[in-house]
Enzyme design. Sequence first.
Site, PDB file in Angstrom:
ATOM      1  N   ASP A  80     -33.160  55.155  48.268  1.00 55.45           N
ATOM      2  CA  ASP A  80     -31.662  55.469  48.955  1.00 55.45           C
ATOM      3  C   ASP A  80     -32.200  55.240  50.328  1.00 55.45           C
ATOM      4  O   ASP A  80     -33.068  55.502  50.937  1.00 55.45           O
ATOM      5  CB  ASP A  80     -31.700  57.024  48.996  1.00 55.45           C
ATOM      6  CG  ASP A  80     -30.350  57.609  49.523  1.00 55.45           C
ATOM      7  OD1 ASP A  80     -29.597  56.758  49.870  1.00 55.45           O
ATOM      8  OD2 ASP A  80     -30.089  58.658  49.288  1.00 55.45           O
TER       9      ASP A  80
ATOM     10  N   ASP B 132     -25.836  51.631  49.386  1.00 53.44           N
ATOM     11  CA  ASP B 132     -27.007  51.697  50.157  1.00 53.44           C
ATOM     12  C   ASP B 132     -28.023  52.595  49.183  1.00 53.44           C
ATOM     13  O   ASP B 132     -29.106  53.227  49.657  1.00 53.44           O
ATOM     14  CB  ASP B 132     -27.028  52.573  51.461  1.00 53.44           C
ATOM     15  CG  ASP B 132     -26.375  54.034  51.286  1.00 53.44           C
ATOM     16  OD1 ASP B 132     -25.991  54.281  50.082  1.00 53.44           O
ATOM     17  OD2 ASP B 132     -26.191  54.788  52.104  1.00 53.44           O
ATOM     18  N   GLU B 133     -27.760  52.496  47.892  1.00 54.15           N
ATOM     19  CA  GLU B 133     -28.750  53.308  46.974  1.00 54.15           C
ATOM     20  C   GLU B 133     -28.734  52.588  45.512  1.00 54.15           C
ATOM     21  O   GLU B 133     -27.774  51.927  45.142  1.00 54.15           O
ATOM     22  CB  GLU B 133     -28.388  54.633  46.790  1.00 54.15           C
ATOM     23  CG  GLU B 133     -26.937  54.965  46.213  1.00 54.15           C
ATOM     24  CD  GLU B 133     -26.666  56.214  45.967  1.00 54.15           C
ATOM     25  OE1 GLU B 133     -27.461  57.330  45.473  1.00 54.15           O
ATOM     26  OE2 GLU B 133     -25.513  56.747  46.316  1.00 54.15           O
TER      27      GLU B 133
END
Length: 397
Positions: free
Chosen positions: A9, A103-104
């Site tokens: 993350d 974003d992960e």
Amino acid sequence: MARIIAHIDLNAFFVTCEQIRDPSLIGKPILIGHEGRSGIVSTCSYEARALGCHSGQPMFQATKLAPNAIIIHGDYQYYQVMSNSFFSYIRRFTKYVEAASIDECYCDFTHIVKQTKDLVTFFHDLQFGLLKEMGLKCSIGVSTSKWMAKMGSDLKKPMGLTFVKRSNLDSTLYPLPIESFWGIGKKTAPELRKMGINTIGDLAKATERDDAALIRMLGKFYPTVKEWVHGYGSDHIDMTPFDPKSIGNSETLMHDCDSFIEIESTLKSLAKEVSDRAKSQHKAGSTITLTVKDTVEGFHLHTKAVTLEYPTSDFEVIFSSAKELYRTSYEGKFPIRLVGITLSKLVNPARQIVQMNLWNYEEYEESDKTKLLIARLNRKMRTPMLKRARDAKKKEE
DNA sequence: TCTGGGGTCCTAGGACCC
DNA sequence: TCTGGGGTCCTAGGACCC
């Protein structure tokens, strides 16, 4: 053998992207988002978080808490480019990567065990390598299921590395408040608290005695929750590329509005956006949904949908459907705060050519497409009429 | 000043067909 | 004439996540 699943993350991703291209922003309170009547904070720097700011907060509240904060409007194209580089970096370590959002990601590192005995060093190197090469910070959760890995990556930020095992749940996840359970939100958490379930550990215990009440509350989701909380659940990495099931666009209006002319002009730009995006992604959809947010009933969302007889990405069809839905359902009812259009039941038109030809789609003039659509819209009214007609005919017989 | 915009999935009821 | 159950599709609303 149990798999080794990691959830990676990126920490304050949008803020970090901005700091990468303008290092003078490092160490300062930063809010990403828009000002104005309905502006909210998309994300913010750790310096702003220390002052009480958080994502989802109305911008005017955030600026009260952090009067010196720098406000930056998001540049999502740039963030997408940075995101692509992040995923390329991760794929150097494993090909088993499932993008969970911009974003992960979830990754399977089971094969790494054969190459190294020291997993801590391996993940540490991956993490600091990303920081050194791209300037991006991340938190990593490592476990045997996706849910435990996800929960683990949340435990330490920024630059955390947390191992969650079935054998250490008592000291890692079970003490956490029930609100931090991924998948249980602000409606269900208070219900669980009413049952005396205040922590994730309480929930684990409750599954051993209170199945009936929990099934009532969580429905089909309950068996999954039960697996997760005891340290089982999916470890499957889904590598199929993102394939949207719907394409939507919505907008909060400058002011609460009940003027048909204004609503119509907003619907026009929303329909254009949806049509353009569908075309650029080579998609067509047969269901068009109009969403409105009212101002009188406590800001509730309402939806009206129509399903066409053929999939479309045509601007005129989307626009006239949405306009028709508005006129038949909401015109003159209440002032509107937000309007949105969503195209769903998506197909890849290339695969649908034969079916579209059956309808002689290309032979229809624009006005006839609209007629077809309105005929479909009236089905609800037509159906009872047909039924009455059939019943009458039966009687005659 | 009063709470975005992008999505996914589930539920429940009704119509319709066999 | 009345009754049923299963399956599918559609719609509206809602919970949840980033």
